[in-house]
Design an enzyme around this catalytic site. Structure first.
Site, PDB file in Angstrom:
ATOM      1  NE  ARG A 188      -3.379   0.077   2.855  1.00  0.00           N
ATOM      2  CZ  ARG A 188      -3.883   0.252   4.074  1.00  0.00           C
ATOM      3  NH1 ARG A 188      -3.874  -0.747   4.951  1.00  0.00           N
ATOM      4  NH2 ARG A 188      -4.378   1.414   4.422  1.00  0.00           N
ATOM      5  CG  ASN A 218      -3.959  -8.646  19.727  1.00  0.00           C
ATOM      6  OD1 ASN A 218      -3.042  -8.207  20.412  1.00  0.00           O
ATOM      7  ND2 ASN A 218      -3.831  -9.684  18.912  1.00  0.00           N
ATOM      8  CE1 TYR A 271      33.557  21.732  -6.246  1.00  0.00           C
ATOM      9  CE2 TYR A 271      31.800  22.649  -7.601  1.00  0.00           C
ATOM     10  CZ  TYR A 271      32.643  21.604  -7.276  1.00  0.00           C
ATOM     11  OH  TYR A 271      32.577  20.422  -7.978  1.00  0.00           O
ATOM     12  CE1 TYR A 286       2.897  -7.866  13.971  1.00  0.00           C
ATOM     13  CE2 TYR A 286       2.818  -7.424  16.323  1.00  0.00           C
ATOM     14  CZ  TYR A 286       2.524  -8.239  15.255  1.00  0.00           C
ATOM     15  OH  TYR A 286       1.884  -9.429  15.448  1.00  0.00           O
TER      16      TYR A 286
END
Length: 455
Positions: free
Chosen positions: A20, A175, A375, A105
């Site tokens: 997803r 849960n 630079y 998880y």
């Protein structure tokens, strides 16, 4: 909090494909506040000083291994046959470990270490539960698995939404999937879990049912839904970012910072603020920023990898890049960019300047439009500006170059050689003056334009 000293191991499940997200980046590596969600979780786990941290990976495991390095052992779940099967893949990695195991998880990054400790403490209580499940009350229970209890602490039954009855689906105690279990129990129970369910998978929560058949009870503790919210899509990632930012803003204000418009300020996971810091609207902090007491960050600034000293003023519309260090009382004004440069105490760059690879002494003043030309197309070079030096507007300091203390560089100069202390340096072409030339030019061009119209 318990005083138990049983060793701890953590198993982090991260084998899902995360389809997803629609991304080549593994789901658990997508950042929240500039830090991969897996890193948020591992940082909380690390405070428990675990003996083992095992990440169960599948698709994209090379990305996970590269991200976690030596901080966790990677094991592979292939094919993916459910959460119970995933946990079983960590058994060999734990070896003869005989402590308590947390199952977490990787896409649930906000579980606090204090909540993990509460799970372990409950596991060590005198009633010796077979497992301790982390549960929560869901505003919209949706497809979450349900925890059925009659006494508010003992699990009578746990059921996945797909397998729940209509009455069970009405229960709002859900849960989270996370639990604590003794290593000696965990894998013995898992070996007896079957896959006779709607999905044909081996569910980790079924160890509660197996233990119940043996006459052993499992318990649960509750936490807030926001702590266990999973992230499976870009939309949910944005929600998690918003949740994290809201918490951090409140924390910053509680610790003594003033946020004028809190909802417009975005912090990184490691932003550190002192007291009496003021942050105006629309400020973004990238990783690695420290702001000392009394500093003010004006509106529309972006800071990353920098140190802002005591009483410093930054912005508005300023950009501080990695390596910027601003000394006490220095000032960085509008549209000024600082990169890998030190601004000494009281130094100023008030307008429209780029200061890169430089060292600016205390009290020096950098005029508007000044740049350090650091630079050359191949290498970076350093500019050193002494204390009290004055750099006139629209100057180019071509590195490597040193400007001495109290020296003055005249406006519009391009300085390519060192300037001695106390010296005035002006590098300008001689002005050419032609009286009346502009008037003659305008007359001639107006005549040509008029003739063109006639034609």
């Amino acid at each position: 909090m318990s005083e138990t000293t049983r060793p701890v191991a953590a198993i982090v499940l991260a084998a899902g494909k995360g389809t997803r997200m629609k991304s080549e980046l593994h789901k658990v590596l997508h950042p929240i506040a500039g830090r991969p969600m897996l890193e948020h979780l591992l940082a909380s786990v690390a405070t428990l000083d675990p003996v083992h941290t095992v990440v169960v990976a599948g698709h994209g495991r090379e990305q996970i291994a590269a991200a976690v390095g030596e901080r966790a052992q990677i094991v592979v779940q292939e094919p993916q046959l459910g959460t119970g099967h995933a946990v079983q893949q960590a058994q060999a990695a734990l070896g003869d470990f005989d402590g308590d195991v947390l199952v977490l998880y990787g896409d649930v990054p906000f579980v606090a270490s204090s909540t993990m400790q509460r799970m372990l403490d409950r596991l060590s209580d005198n009633d010796a539960p077979a497992a301790v499940v982390l549960a929560f009350r869901a505003t919209d229970p949706g497809a979450y698995g349900r925890v059925i209890s009659v006494d508010g602490k003992t699990i009578l039954k746990m059921v996945e939404y797909k397998d729940a009855s209509e009455d069970e689906r009405k229960v709002d105690l859900c849960n989270s999937g996370m639990m604590a279990c003794r290593a000696a129990d965990l894998f013995v129970l898992l070996a007896r879990v079957g896959n006779d369910n709607a999905a044909g998978e081996y569910y980790l929560p079924d160890i509660v049912k197996v233990a119940s058949h043996d006459g052993r009870k499992s318990k649960f503790i509750e936490t807030h839904e926001s702590e266990v919210r999973g992230i499976n899509s870009r939309s949910e990632l944005a929600t998690a970012e918003r949740q994290w930012q809201e918490f951090r803003r409140e924390e910053a204000m509680a610790e003594g910072a003033s946020l004028i418009a809190p909802e417009t300020v975005f912090f990184s996971w490691d932003t550190r603020l002192g007291r009496d810091v003021t942050i105006e609207p629309n400020v973004v902090f990238g990783p690695g920023v420290t702001v000392a007491d009394g500093a003010t960050i004006h509106a529309f600034c972006h800071l990353e990898g920098c140190e802002v000293g005591k009483g410093v003023s930054v912005g508005p519309f300023a950009r501080l890049r990695p390596g910027a260090k601003l000394g006490e009382g220095s000032k960085i004004g509008n549209f000024v960019e600082i990169k890998n440069a030190v601004m000494g105490e009281g130094a100023k760059a008030n307008h429209l300047s780029y200061i890169g690879d430089a060292e600016v002494g205390a009290g020096a003043n950098i005029g508007a439009g000044t740049i350090t030309c650091n630079y050359d197309g191949y290498f970076k070079h350093k500019t050193v500006i002494g204390a009290g030096a004055f750099i006139g507007s629209n100057s180019a300091l071509i590195a490597p170059v040193k400007i001495g203390a109290d020296a003055i560089v005249g406006a519009g100069s391009a300085v390519s050689r060192d300037v001695a202390p106390g010296e005035l340096r002006m590098v300008r072409a001689e002005q050419l003056v032609k009286p009346g030339w502009a008037d003659r030019f305008h007359d001639a061009m107006k005549k040509k334009k008029a003739e063109a119209k006639k034609g």
